[in-house]
Design a protein around this motif. Structure first.
Motif, short mmCIF file in Angstrom:
data_model
loop_
_atom_site.label_atom_id
_atom_site.label_comp_id
_atom_site.label_asym_id
_atom_site.label_seq_id
_atom_site.Cartn_x
_atom_site.Cartn_y
_atom_site.Cartn_z
N ARG A 94 0.91 -1.33 0.16
CA ARG A 94 -0.06 0.00 -0.09
C ARG A 94 0.92 1.21 0.04
NH1 ARG A 94 -4.52 0.27 4.44
NH2 ARG A 94 -3.32 2.31 4.40
N MET A 95 0.46 2.45 -0.60
CA MET A 95 1.07 3.53 -0.50
C MET A 95 1.64 3.92 0.50
SD MET A 95 2.51 5.48 -2.82
CE MET A 95 1.67 5.52 -4.24
N ASP A 96 0.83 3.93 1.85
CA ASP A 96 1.42 4.41 2.94
C ASP A 96 2.50 3.66 3.60
OD1 ASP A 96 -1.09 6.02 2.88
OD2 ASP A 96 -2.16 4.48 4.39
N GLY A 97 2.69 2.45 3.27
CA GLY A 97 3.94 1.59 3.64
C GLY A 97 5.01 2.05 3.05
N LEU A 98 4.86 2.32 1.77
CA LEU A 98 5.91 2.55 0.78
C LEU A 98 6.53 4.09 1.02
CD1 LEU A 98 7.68 1.69 -1.49
CD2 LEU A 98 5.83 2.89 -3.18
N LEU A 99 5.32 5.23 1.52
CA LEU A 99 5.88 6.36 1.81
C LEU A 99 6.50 6.32 3.13
CD1 LEU A 99 2.99 8.49 0.41
CD2 LEU A 99 5.21 8.20 -0.44
N ALA A 100 6.23 5.49 4.02
CA ALA A 100 6.84 5.38 5.31
C ALA A 100 8.32 4.99 5.03
CB ALA A 100 5.98 4.43 6.45
N ASP A 101 8.56 3.99 4.26
CA ASP A 101 9.94 3.45 4.13
C ASP A 101 10.52 4.58 3.60
OD1 ASP A 101 9.30 0.95 4.75
OD2 ASP A 101 8.99 0.02 3.12
N GLU A 102 10.08 5.33 2.57
CA GLU A 102 10.69 6.23 1.90
C GLU A 102 11.15 7.52 2.73
OE1 GLU A 102 9.89 9.84 1.32
OE2 GLU A 102 11.84 10.07 0.08
N ASP A 103 10.18 7.89 3.74
CA ASP A 103 10.69 8.77 4.73
C ASP A 103 11.36 8.33 5.64
OD1 ASP A 103 9.64 11.36 5.92
OD2 ASP A 103 8.78 10.20 7.46
N GLN A 104 11.55 7.07 6.16
CA GLN A 104 12.67 6.36 6.88
C GLN A 104 14.12 6.69 6.29
OE1 GLN A 104 11.88 2.58 8.13
NE2 GLN A 104 12.26 2.92 10.35
N ALA A 105 14.10 6.69 4.97
CA ALA A 105 15.34 6.36 4.05
C ALA A 105 15.75 7.97 4.00
CB ALA A 105 15.06 5.98 2.74
N LEU A 106 15.00 8.90 3.73
CA LEU A 106 15.16 10.42 3.74
C LEU A 106 15.71 10.86 5.06
CD1 LEU A 106 15.04 13.01 2.40
CD2 LEU A 106 12.58 13.27 3.34
N TYR A 107 15.29 10.46 6.25
CA TYR A 107 15.93 11.00 7.41
C TYR A 107 17.38 10.04 7.50
CZ TYR A 107 11.89 13.18 8.83
OH TYR A 107 10.85 14.25 8.91
N ALA A 108 17.53 8.97 7.16
CA ALA A 108 18.70 8.28 7.42
C ALA A 108 19.67 9.15 6.30
CB ALA A 108 18.83 6.79 6.69
N ALA A 109 19.18 9.80 5.24
CA ALA A 109 20.06 10.39 4.25
C ALA A 109 20.55 11.49 4.82
CB ALA A 109 19.54 10.56 2.82
N LYS A 110 19.94 12.09 5.72
CA LYS A 110 20.08 13.53 6.28
C LYS A 110 21.34 13.34 7.22
CE LYS A 110 15.80 15.79 5.66
NZ LYS A 110 14.80 16.79 6.48
#
Length: 67
Positions: free
Chosen positions: A51-67
């Protein structure tokens, strides 16, 4: 979003965006403005489509790791 794009190709695209933004120099007043970006990535291919919600949550986690 990069439909039908494998993870390695998506990461290359993200890196091109990141280096492109980093290379920009915007003249302003007596100086310049420079910017950088952090990019997160999440992939869902084949049977791994979530589901899009799960995919966006994974992307958000990756974004914070990139910072």
């Amino acid at each position: 979003m990069l439909p039908d794009t494998p993870r390695d190709k998506a990461m290359l695209a993200a890196e091109r965006v990141r280096t492109g933004v980093e290379a920009l120099v915007v003249p302003f007043a007596d100086g310049v403005i420079r910017a950088t970006v952090s990019i997160g990535s999440a992939t869902a291919l084949g049977d791994d489509r979530r589901r899009m919600d799960g995919l966006l949550a994974d992307e958000d986690q990756a974004l914070y790791a990139a910072k």
